[in-house]
Scaffold this motif. Structure first.
Motif, short mmCIF file in Angstrom:
data_model
loop_
_atom_site.label_atom_id
_atom_site.label_comp_id
_atom_site.label_asym_id
_atom_site.label_seq_id
_atom_site.Cartn_x
_atom_site.Cartn_y
_atom_site.Cartn_z
N MET A 1 0.90 -0.87 0.46
CA MET A 1 -0.14 -0.03 0.00
C MET A 1 0.65 1.33 -0.50
N ALA A 2 0.27 2.45 -0.70
CA ALA A 2 1.46 3.37 -0.96
C ALA A 2 0.80 4.35 0.35
N ARG A 3 1.67 5.04 0.43
CA ARG A 3 1.40 6.00 1.57
C ARG A 3 1.90 7.63 1.02
N PHE A 4 1.03 8.44 1.15
CA PHE A 4 1.46 10.17 0.93
C PHE A 4 1.47 10.78 1.32
N GLN A 5 2.84 11.50 1.93
CA GLN A 5 2.89 12.64 2.56
C GLN A 5 2.53 13.90 1.84
#
Length: 108
Positions: A1-5
């Motif tokens: 799962m990709a995390r975006f900040q």
């Protein structure tokens, strides 16, 4: 799962800082050019040319430069019915302001 900040708020602050600094640098260049071009009789007008720090007006950043206390500064720039114009502010702006975008980019 990709995390975006999200760093958008930080980038907006960076952009405002760079724009403020670039505006002051360009206004300084415009003042220097105007001082070179202004007709000097006593040196009063030339010595009065300066810029004021950038300030915010709503969502806009504003810089003011020129002469703020010499009453004949405008007439020197635009002329009168008895004296031809001897522009110094406009040529200073024309020389300095095209560099604004490049300065902002270099500061980012």
């Amino acid at each position: 799962m990709a995390r975006f900040q999200w760093f958008g708020a930080d980038r907006l602050k960076d952009m405002e800082r760079a724009t403020r600094q670039a505006l002051e640098e360009v206004a300084g260049d415009a003042v220097d050019e105007a001082k070179r071009r202004v007709r000097v009789r006593t040196g009063t007008l030339q010595g009065s040319l300066m810029f004021q720090p950038v300030f915010a007006r709503g969502r806009q950043l504003v810089i003011q430069w020129g002469s703020f206390d010499v009453n004949y500064a405008l007439w020197q720039e635009i002329g009168t019915s008895r004296m031809s114009a001897q522009p110094y502010l406009r040529p200073g702006a024309d020389k300095a302001y095209p560099k604004l975008g490049k300065r902002i980019r270099s500061l980012l």
